[in-house]
Structure formats: structure tokens, C-alpha cells
Design a protein around this motif. Structure first.
Motif, mmCIF file in Angstrom:
data_model
loop_
_atom_site.group_PDB
_atom_site.id
_atom_site.type_symbol
_atom_site.label_atom_id
_atom_site.label_comp_id
_atom_site.label_asym_id
_atom_site.label_seq_id
_atom_site.Cartn_x
_atom_site.Cartn_y
_atom_site.Cartn_z
ATOM 1 N N ASN A 103 0.145 -0.233 -2.673
ATOM 2 C CA ASN A 103 0.106 0.627 -0.722
ATOM 3 C C ASN A 103 1.553 0.324 -0.621
ATOM 4 O O ASN A 103 1.954 -0.563 -0.206
ATOM 5 C CB ASN A 103 -1.050 0.006 -0.706
ATOM 6 N N ILE A 104 2.733 1.510 -0.077
ATOM 7 C CA ILE A 104 3.928 1.607 -0.257
ATOM 8 C C ILE A 104 3.821 0.975 1.485
ATOM 9 O O ILE A 104 4.902 1.090 1.864
ATOM 10 C CB ILE A 104 4.423 2.222 -0.260
ATOM 11 N N LYS A 105 2.696 0.856 2.000
ATOM 12 C CA LYS A 105 2.834 -0.185 3.578
ATOM 13 C C LYS A 105 2.356 -1.247 3.673
ATOM 14 O O LYS A 105 2.650 -1.857 4.969
ATOM 15 C CB LYS A 105 1.947 1.146 4.734
ATOM 16 N N ALA A 106 2.879 -2.104 2.572
ATOM 17 C CA ALA A 106 3.168 -3.329 2.714
ATOM 18 C C ALA A 106 4.229 -4.287 2.632
ATOM 19 O O ALA A 106 4.170 -4.224 0.613
ATOM 20 C CB ALA A 106 1.802 -4.404 1.718
ATOM 21 N N PRO A 107 5.550 -4.472 3.369
ATOM 22 C CA PRO A 107 7.040 -4.831 2.755
ATOM 23 C C PRO A 107 6.081 -6.332 1.924
ATOM 24 O O PRO A 107 5.671 -7.555 2.877
ATOM 25 C CB PRO A 107 7.706 -4.988 3.679
ATOM 26 N N LEU A 108 6.960 -6.812 -0.075
ATOM 27 C CA LEU A 108 6.004 -8.034 -0.062
ATOM 28 C C LEU A 108 7.133 -8.450 -0.466
ATOM 29 O O LEU A 108 8.636 -8.679 -0.813
ATOM 30 C CB LEU A 108 5.173 -7.441 -1.246
ATOM 31 N N ILE A 109 7.465 -10.071 -0.006
ATOM 32 C CA ILE A 109 8.924 -10.475 0.564
ATOM 33 C C ILE A 109 8.794 -10.786 -1.187
ATOM 34 O O ILE A 109 7.301 -11.865 -2.005
ATOM 35 C CB ILE A 109 8.586 -11.982 1.303
ATOM 36 N N GLU A 110 10.091 -11.226 -1.987
ATOM 37 C CA GLU A 110 10.034 -11.523 -3.523
ATOM 38 C C GLU A 110 9.909 -13.223 -3.459
ATOM 39 O O GLU A 110 10.007 -13.508 -4.719
ATOM 40 C CB GLU A 110 11.385 -10.990 -3.961
ATOM 41 N N ALA A 112 8.960 -15.661 -1.781
ATOM 42 C CA ALA A 112 7.212 -15.766 -1.890
ATOM 43 C C ALA A 112 7.034 -15.569 -3.340
ATOM 44 O O ALA A 112 6.854 -14.902 -3.831
ATOM 45 C CB ALA A 112 6.591 -15.644 -0.444
ATOM 46 N N PRO A 113 6.324 -17.156 -3.316
ATOM 47 C CA PRO A 113 5.309 -17.056 -4.688
ATOM 48 C C PRO A 113 4.703 -16.803 -5.125
ATOM 49 O O PRO A 113 4.187 -16.195 -6.408
ATOM 50 C CB PRO A 113 4.903 -18.505 -4.974
ATOM 51 N N ILE A 114 3.301 -16.364 -3.999
ATOM 52 C CA ILE A 114 2.230 -14.964 -4.070
ATOM 53 C C ILE A 114 2.149 -14.038 -3.038
ATOM 54 O O ILE A 114 2.551 -14.525 -1.343
ATOM 55 C CB ILE A 114 1.106 -16.105 -3.347
ATOM 56 N N ASN A 115 1.967 -13.029 -3.285
ATOM 57 C CA ASN A 115 1.883 -12.166 -2.310
ATOM 58 C C ASN A 115 1.256 -11.286 -1.899
ATOM 59 O O ASN A 115 -0.301 -11.000 -3.527
ATOM 60 C CB ASN A 115 2.744 -10.671 -2.553
ATOM 61 N N ALA A 116 0.297 -11.023 -0.997
ATOM 62 C CA ALA A 116 -1.385 -9.905 -1.197
ATOM 63 C C ALA A 116 -1.385 -8.607 -0.123
ATOM 64 O O ALA A 116 -0.445 -8.718 1.194
ATOM 65 C CB ALA A 116 -2.136 -10.731 -0.353
ATOM 66 N N VAL A 117 -1.745 -7.606 -0.776
ATOM 67 C CA VAL A 117 -1.442 -6.534 0.464
ATOM 68 C C VAL A 117 -2.667 -6.742 0.571
ATOM 69 O O VAL A 117 -3.645 -6.903 0.221
ATOM 70 C CB VAL A 117 -1.943 -5.609 -0.129
ATOM 71 N N CYS A 118 -2.637 -6.479 1.857
ATOM 72 C CA CYS A 118 -4.579 -6.632 2.944
ATOM 73 C C CYS A 118 -4.527 -5.188 3.867
ATOM 74 O O CYS A 118 -2.913 -5.046 4.212
ATOM 75 C CB CYS A 118 -4.089 -7.529 4.023
ATOM 76 N N GLU A 119 -5.808 -5.018 3.029
ATOM 77 C CA GLU A 119 -5.869 -3.395 4.633
ATOM 78 C C GLU A 119 -6.551 -3.442 5.227
ATOM 79 O O GLU A 119 -7.532 -4.138 5.449
ATOM 80 C CB GLU A 119 -6.560 -2.985 3.256
ATOM 81 N N LEU A 120 -5.974 -2.865 6.451
ATOM 82 C CA LEU A 120 -7.207 -3.834 7.754
ATOM 83 C C LEU A 120 -8.862 -2.889 7.574
ATOM 84 O O LEU A 120 -8.507 -1.932 7.308
ATOM 85 C CB LEU A 120 -6.938 -2.918 9.111
ATOM 86 N N ARG A 121 -10.025 -3.588 7.909
ATOM 87 C CA ARG A 121 -11.161 -3.282 8.282
ATOM 88 C C ARG A 121 -11.803 -3.708 9.241
ATOM 89 O O ARG A 121 -12.672 -2.786 9.925
ATOM 90 C CB ARG A 121 -11.900 -4.276 7.246
ATOM 91 N N LYS A 122 -11.643 -4.232 10.392
ATOM 92 C CA LYS A 122 -12.138 -4.355 11.184
ATOM 93 C C LYS A 122 -11.338 -5.097 12.838
ATOM 94 O O LYS A 122 -10.223 -6.055 12.304
ATOM 95 C CB LYS A 122 -13.370 -5.255 11.042
ATOM 96 N N THR A 123 -10.496 -4.658 13.411
ATOM 97 C CA THR A 123 -10.491 -4.876 15.088
ATOM 98 C C THR A 123 -11.020 -5.862 15.228
ATOM 99 O O THR A 123 -12.082 -5.077 16.480
ATOM 100 C CB THR A 123 -8.802 -4.200 15.371
ATOM 101 N N VAL A 124 -11.084 -7.102 16.335
ATOM 102 C CA VAL A 124 -11.760 -7.268 17.290
ATOM 103 C C VAL A 124 -10.796 -7.645 18.316
ATOM 104 O O VAL A 124 -9.356 -8.256 18.854
ATOM 105 C CB VAL A 124 -12.135 -8.610 16.771
ATOM 106 N N ASP A 125 -10.824 -6.431 19.702
ATOM 107 C CA ASP A 125 -10.682 -7.489 21.255
ATOM 108 C C ASP A 125 -11.058 -8.166 21.818
ATOM 109 O O ASP A 125 -12.194 -8.237 21.994
ATOM 110 C CB ASP A 125 -10.465 -5.793 21.545
ATOM 111 N N MET A 126 -10.298 -9.132 22.262
ATOM 112 C CA MET A 126 -10.632 -10.116 22.459
ATOM 113 C C MET A 126 -10.247 -10.201 23.941
ATOM 114 O O MET A 126 -10.684 -10.849 25.082
ATOM 115 C CB MET A 126 -10.035 -11.517 22.395
#
Lengths: 186, 186
Positions: A103-110, A112-126
Motif C-alpha cells: 500500500n503505497i500510501k503508508a510511508p515506512l521508516i527504514e 525503525a526496526p518494525i513497520n506496519a501498514v494500517c488501513e483505517l476501519r473506523k473514525t469516532v468523532d469525539m
């Protein structure tokens, strides 16, 4: 033991430290988050709270995607830098080397020892200053040397923690194993 | 640096450890939570995720109130015990000495150096196994000896952390101050 009622304070528990990355049409941006949690395991969901007015917030909502990068102890200064300036007036695109997964919308930091791509599933408006973002971890990347039996090894990753007295701290000594220490009371 | 795609793992960042308390009509119950965060400061909101099927979940929803108790390092075994058995078949009402503040639906743990009364403000149904509870901290209690200038002092409280390899760890050495370390890059 005598307890007293005290002024409400955020000095409660230690928090993890992570770098969240988003990518606008022109460049990646990274910001520090020191309150984040896993909210469930199947699927693996990560959750954090974000000011609506932050530079990265509309980008994250538009992309429905962001990166989660775990900094190690030796990244404390660069990670803190990403927590000081806003992407509105600070170009943080060159602080780290960046790579991309599927997923080329997630810029990963070289760095950093661990990287994850996260896809938004829910937004809660407070209904105030914040949104809460709940996202599924869909890809994960790591250096081979921080793995033990294929899984990230905390002793090798050396993530660090934050306390609300503005202090970054290492993980300390092991004091017990979960689902084991308590068995003495069974 | 060469990164590889790895199997998605929950071995990501360290988490805080807290004890959540609820009170049914007959007795208090406590359970361990190792993923919790502050979601905003004004008002001070705390957020955690909870299995719908847990014993305490309907009690918490009915009462709209729970307690947040920060265990110190020396409570690791008793706190772990509260994470092993369910309130459905384990009476955990006598594991700790309990006291109450102004809202008598929040059972507070005397042995824990910091206690908070939390009033439920929002429940997010994840349409699966979990609810996310967002609550306002409305009262806070502490022993005088863990305070410095009226605020809880982490060095005195000695909260501990959890990593997803089932390990409890102390807070470690200080490695930096927030909003300070990053200034070298300005």
C-alpha cells in the motif's frame, strides 16, 4: 493506609512511543504518538486519538491509510523532533529514509526496526477537539536481526516508553510472566 | 538496511498495566487491562477495549462507572491473578482491600498507589467481539508519599509495563525529555 483526594492528573501509567506516517500528494510526514493501543487481535486493530486540527489528520482521513513505526531507544532525538514541529510549517520528509510496502500510501521508516501498514476501519468523532482512529494492521516489515523465531523480539527492538512528566524511559528488567505469577493465588 | 515482510504480530510496543474495577449489586470485581490510553486531556478521558462476553462488561455498562487502579511493581502477582480467572467463576472481591470515593459504583484498590473514578461517556460497538469504552476521570486518589508537588511521581508509584510476549517489565532508565531531545534538529 490513608488516601487523599488529589487534583486530577495525567500522571497515571507509562505509554508506548510510536511514529505515525502519512503521505500527502507531495511528501511524507511523520508525527509522534505516545498514546496508542491494540484494541483487538482478530483482526489486529490499532487505535489512537488525534487532534482534528493537526496537519496530518485530513491526509490520514483522505488516504484511509497510515504507517506505524516503532522507534528504538537510539532514535529518541529524531522521534522527539517529529513531536515538536507541525507538518504545517516543518518539512519532516527528510528526517528518515522512507520505503514503501504494497500500500503505497503508508510511508515506512527504514531506521525503525518494525513497520506496519494500517488501513483505517473506523473514525469516532469525539464532538470536540479529537478524532479516534481505529485501523487494521495489514502489512508488517522488520529487519531480520530483530526477529526471534519469525516474531519481533522486544529485547532486540528496544522500544521505549513515555511518562506524562515529559520523560522517555527504556524498558526495564523483567519482573514476571503473565498468566503465571498469579497462579500462586489459585 | 534490508527489510522483509513478516507475519502480522502483536509484538509491537510495550503497554501499561492497570486494574479495572466494577461493582455488581453484591460485590466488586477486578480485571487486568494491558491496553489502555488517555485519549484527550480536557476533559481527561481514558479509553480501553473490552470483550463483550466478559463478566464485568454488562456491569460496567449498567453502572456507567468503573475504577482505574495503577498497580506498582510489588503487586505484579496479585494483578496477574486478576487477569487469569473470570469474575464468572472466581470471586476476586477479597484479593484487595477496597475503599470508595464519592461515586460509590467505583471500587478503589487500597494497595494501588493511584486510583481514579471513571464515568462512562461513550461506548463504541465494534460490531464483533469488543466494545470500546471512553470514560472521563472524575475523581483521583493517592497516598501522600507517592506525590511530588501534589502530582503522582512515577519514580515513587513504580508502575510497570507489559509486552505481548507475556512479560511484565519495570520502567527502565531515563533516556530523554520530550520537547527537548529533538531541538538539536531544529
Amino acid at each position: 493506609m490513608i488516601k487523599q483526594k488529589i487534583t486530577i492528573s495525567s500522571n497515571l501509567f507509562p505509554s508506548p512511543v510510536v511514529l505515525i506516517g502519512v503521505k500527502s500528494e507531495t511528501k511524507p510526514n511523520f508525527f509522534l504518538v505516545a498514546d496508542i493501543m491494540l484494541s483487538q487481535y482478530k483482526p489486529l486493530l490499532v487505535l489512537f486519538s488525534c487532534y482534528k486540527k493537526h496537519y496530518s489528520t485530513p491526509i490520514l482521513i483522505e488516504n484511509k491509510c497510515f504507517s506505524l513505526n516503532i522507534p528504538s531507544e537510539d532514535m529518541v532525538a529524531k522521534a522527539d523532533y517529529c513531536g515538536i514541529g507541525s507538518g504545517k510549517n516543518t518539512d519532516k520528509s527528510n528526517v528518515f529514509s522512507v520505503f514503501y510496502g504494497e500500500n503505497i500510501k503508508a510511508p515506512l521508516i527504514e531506521e525503525a526496526p518494525i513497520n506496519a501498514v494500517c488501513e483505517l476501519r473506523k473514525t469516532v468523532d469525539m464532538n470536540g477537539t479529537h478524532y479516534i482512529f481505529i485501523a487494521e494492521i495489514t502489512e508488517m516489515y522488520a529487519e531480520d536481526e530483530i526477529l526471534t523465531k519469525g516474531r519481533p523480539d522486544y529485547q532486540k527492538v528496544k522500544p521505549y516508553i513515555y511518562t506524562k512528566d515529559n520523560t522517555y524511559r527504556q524498558m526495564g528488567s523483567i519482573i514476571g510472566k503473565a498468566y503465571k505469577e498469579g497462579k500462586v493465588y489459585k
